[in-house]
Write a protein that holds these residues in place. Structure first.
Motif, PDB file in Angstrom:
ATOM      1  N   GLY A 153     -27.490  20.289 -44.452  1.00  0.00           N
ATOM      2  CA  GLY A 153     -27.197  20.901 -45.733  1.00  0.00           C
ATOM      3  C   GLY A 153     -26.760  19.840 -46.724  1.00  0.00           C
ATOM      4  O   GLY A 153     -26.065  18.884 -46.369  1.00  0.00           O
ATOM      5  N   VAL A 154     -27.185  19.972 -47.975  1.00  0.00           N
ATOM      6  CA  VAL A 154     -26.776  19.051 -49.043  1.00  0.00           C
ATOM      7  C   VAL A 154     -26.091  19.872 -50.132  1.00  0.00           C
ATOM      8  O   VAL A 154     -26.690  20.798 -50.682  1.00  0.00           O
ATOM      9  CB  VAL A 154     -27.979  18.296 -49.642  1.00  0.00           C
ATOM     10  N   SER A 155     -24.850  19.536 -50.431  1.00  0.00           N
ATOM     11  CA  SER A 155     -24.119  20.206 -51.494  1.00  0.00           C
ATOM     12  C   SER A 155     -23.717  19.171 -52.541  1.00  0.00           C
ATOM     13  O   SER A 155     -23.771  17.962 -52.297  1.00  0.00           O
ATOM     14  CB  SER A 155     -22.873  20.907 -50.947  1.00  0.00           C
ATOM     15  N   THR A 196     -30.884  25.180 -48.713  1.00  0.00           N
ATOM     16  CA  THR A 196     -31.479  25.223 -50.037  1.00  0.00           C
ATOM     17  C   THR A 196     -32.883  25.805 -49.988  1.00  0.00           C
ATOM     18  O   THR A 196     -33.692  25.452 -49.147  1.00  0.00           O
ATOM     19  CB  THR A 196     -31.545  23.808 -50.631  1.00  0.00           C
ATOM     20  N   THR A 197     -33.175  26.735 -50.898  1.00  0.00           N
ATOM     21  CA  THR A 197     -34.512  27.293 -51.020  1.00  0.00           C
ATOM     22  C   THR A 197     -35.340  26.391 -51.922  1.00  0.00           C
ATOM     23  O   THR A 197     -34.945  26.097 -53.048  1.00  0.00           O
ATOM     24  CB  THR A 197     -34.446  28.709 -51.604  1.00  0.00           C
ATOM     25  N   LEU A 198     -36.488  25.961 -51.418  1.00  0.00           N
ATOM     26  CA  LEU A 198     -37.338  25.060 -52.179  1.00  0.00           C
ATOM     27  C   LEU A 198     -38.647  25.747 -52.549  1.00  0.00           C
ATOM     28  O   LEU A 198     -39.151  26.570 -51.789  1.00  0.00           O
ATOM     29  CB  LEU A 198     -37.654  23.804 -51.359  1.00  0.00           C
ATOM     30  N   ALA A 254     -39.648  14.863 -60.571  1.00  0.00           N
ATOM     31  CA  ALA A 254     -38.861  15.821 -59.795  1.00  0.00           C
ATOM     32  C   ALA A 254     -39.108  15.708 -58.294  1.00  0.00           C
ATOM     33  O   ALA A 254     -38.351  16.277 -57.500  1.00  0.00           O
ATOM     34  CB  ALA A 254     -39.188  17.245 -60.256  1.00  0.00           C
ATOM     35  N   ILE A 255     -40.129  14.961 -57.886  1.00  0.00           N
ATOM     36  CA  ILE A 255     -40.498  14.967 -56.466  1.00  0.00           C
ATOM     37  C   ILE A 255     -39.460  14.279 -55.588  1.00  0.00           C
ATOM     38  O   ILE A 255     -39.286  14.641 -54.421  1.00  0.00           O
ATOM     39  CB  ILE A 255     -41.893  14.327 -56.261  1.00  0.00           C
ATOM     40  N   GLN A 256     -38.762  13.289 -56.134  1.00  0.00           N
ATOM     41  CA  GLN A 256     -37.796  12.581 -55.294  1.00  0.00           C
ATOM     42  C   GLN A 256     -36.622  13.469 -54.889  1.00  0.00           C
ATOM     43  O   GLN A 256     -36.276  13.522 -53.702  1.00  0.00           O
ATOM     44  CB  GLN A 256     -37.329  11.312 -56.008  1.00  0.00           C
ATOM     45  N   PRO A 257     -35.984  14.221 -55.801  1.00  0.00           N
ATOM     46  CA  PRO A 257     -34.964  15.171 -55.343  1.00  0.00           C
ATOM     47  C   PRO A 257     -35.534  16.271 -54.456  1.00  0.00           C
ATOM     48  O   PRO A 257     -34.883  16.707 -53.508  1.00  0.00           O
ATOM     49  CB  PRO A 257     -34.377  15.734 -56.640  1.00  0.00           C
ATOM     50  N   PHE A 273     -36.061  18.511 -49.025  1.00  0.00           N
ATOM     51  CA  PHE A 273     -37.059  18.870 -48.015  1.00  0.00           C
ATOM     52  C   PHE A 273     -36.725  18.213 -46.672  1.00  0.00           C
ATOM     53  O   PHE A 273     -36.761  18.852 -45.616  1.00  0.00           O
ATOM     54  CB  PHE A 273     -38.453  18.443 -48.496  1.00  0.00           C
ATOM     55  N   LEU A 274     -36.381  16.928 -46.714  1.00  0.00           N
ATOM     56  CA  LEU A 274     -35.984  16.220 -45.500  1.00  0.00           C
ATOM     57  C   LEU A 274     -34.756  16.855 -44.861  1.00  0.00           C
ATOM     58  O   LEU A 274     -34.683  17.016 -43.645  1.00  0.00           O
ATOM     59  CB  LEU A 274     -35.684  14.754 -45.825  1.00  0.00           C
ATOM     60  N   ALA A 275     -33.783  17.193 -45.708  1.00  0.00           N
ATOM     61  CA  ALA A 275     -32.556  17.804 -45.190  1.00  0.00           C
ATOM     62  C   ALA A 275     -32.877  19.130 -44.501  1.00  0.00           C
ATOM     63  O   ALA A 275     -32.389  19.406 -43.399  1.00  0.00           O
ATOM     64  CB  ALA A 275     -31.563  18.014 -46.334  1.00  0.00           C
ATOM     65  N   ARG A 276     -33.715  19.937 -45.130  1.00  0.00           N
ATOM     66  CA  ARG A 276     -34.076  21.224 -44.544  1.00  0.00           C
ATOM     67  C   ARG A 276     -34.794  21.043 -43.218  1.00  0.00           C
ATOM     68  O   ARG A 276     -34.505  21.750 -42.241  1.00  0.00           O
ATOM     69  CB  ARG A 276     -34.958  22.003 -45.521  1.00  0.00           C
TER      70      ARG A 276
END
Length: 208
Positions: free
Chosen positions: A193-195, A2-4, A177-180, A185-188
Motif C-alpha cells: 500500500g502507498v499512502s 489504490t484503484t487504478l 502521468a505514467i510514472q506515478p 501499479f507495482l505496489a498493487r
C-alpha cells in the motif's frame, strides 16, 4: 489498495518508453552539443566539461532506470538495498534536491525497491527548488519505508493525488502521468500500500 484505471500492457510499455526517452534525451543532447563545440574548438575546457557532466548524468539515469523500471532479474528476485541507494544517489546528483538514505542494508523483493525508487522520483518532482528527499527503510520483513520530500516549495501533481486517492481519471494517460501510475501499479502487484500526507513544505509517502 489504490484503484487504478485500466491500461493495456502495450500502452503501459509504450508510455514508459516515452518517459524514459524524455529523461535520457537531455543529457544525450548535452553530449552532442559538447562534441559539436569540440569540432570547432578542439580541447576547449568548457566544451569538455559539458561532455563529461552530460555523460555522467546519462549514465546515472540509465543505471537508475535499469532497476527502477527494468526487469532486474526474475519475478521473485531480490535486490541489495545498497545498490538501490547507490543508483538513487547517482540519479539525485543531477536533480535539484539532495538525497538522504537511511536504514539497515539487506536484500528485499525487487518490486519493493522499484516502488521506493519511483517514489524518490515523485518526491523529487514535487520540490520546485532545492530541498531534500529522505528515504527511511523502516523494516525489511515486512517491507516498510518512508520517502519524504521537504523544501520551500513542495507541490504534488494533481494527477498523482487523484491516483493515490483512487479518483476516476478524467484525462487520458500520457507520458507525464505514467510514472506515478507505474509506481502504484507495482505496489498493487506486490500487495503493498502507498499512502501520502501533504503538509506545509513537505510531502510524505509511506509504503507498507
Amino acid at each position: 489498495m489504490t484503484t487504478l484505471p485500466e491500461l493495456s500492457a502495450a500502452d503501459l510499455a509504450a508510455l514508459l518508453s516515452s518517459r524514459l526517452c524524455h529523461d535520457i534525451i537531455s543529457p544525450v543532447f548535452g553530449i552532442q552539443s559538447g562534441l559539436e563545440l569540440l569540432d570547432d574548438m578542439p580541447n576547449d575546457p568548457e566544451s569538455m566539461d559539458l561532455v563529461r557532466k552530460s555523460l555522467k548524468a546519462a549514465v546515472a539515469k540509465l543505471q537508475f532506470a535499469r532497476i527502477a523500471f527494468g526487469a532486474a532479474g526474475s519475478q521473485t528476485a531480490t535486490i541489495d538495498l545498497n545498490e538501490a541507494k547507490t543508483v538513487a544517489t547517482g540519479y539525485m546528483d543531477h536533480e535539484k534536491a539532495s538525497l538522504v538514505w537511511e536504514g539497515a542494508p539487506g536484500y528485499v523483493g525487487k518490486n519493493f525497491v522499484k516502488v521506493i525508487l519511483n517514489l524518490v522520483v515523485l518526491a523529487s518532482a514535487s520540490i520546485s527548488r532545492g530541498g531534500e528527499v529522505r528515504v527511511e527503510i523502516e523494516s525489511l520483513e515486512p517491507p516498510r519505508a518512508t520517502v519524504r520530500a521537504s523544501g520551500d516549495r513542495v507541490r504534488m501533481q494533481p494527477r498523482l493525488i487523484a491516483l493515490l486517492e483512487g479518483q476516476a481519471a478524467t484525462d487520458a494517460m500520457d507520458a507525464q502521468a505514467i510514472q506515478p501510475y507505474y509506481t502504484l501499479f507495482l505496489a498493487r502487484e506486490s500487495g503493498l500500500g502507498v499512502s501520502h500526507e501533504l503538509g506545509e513544505g513537505t510531502v510524505v509517502f509511506r509504503v507498507a
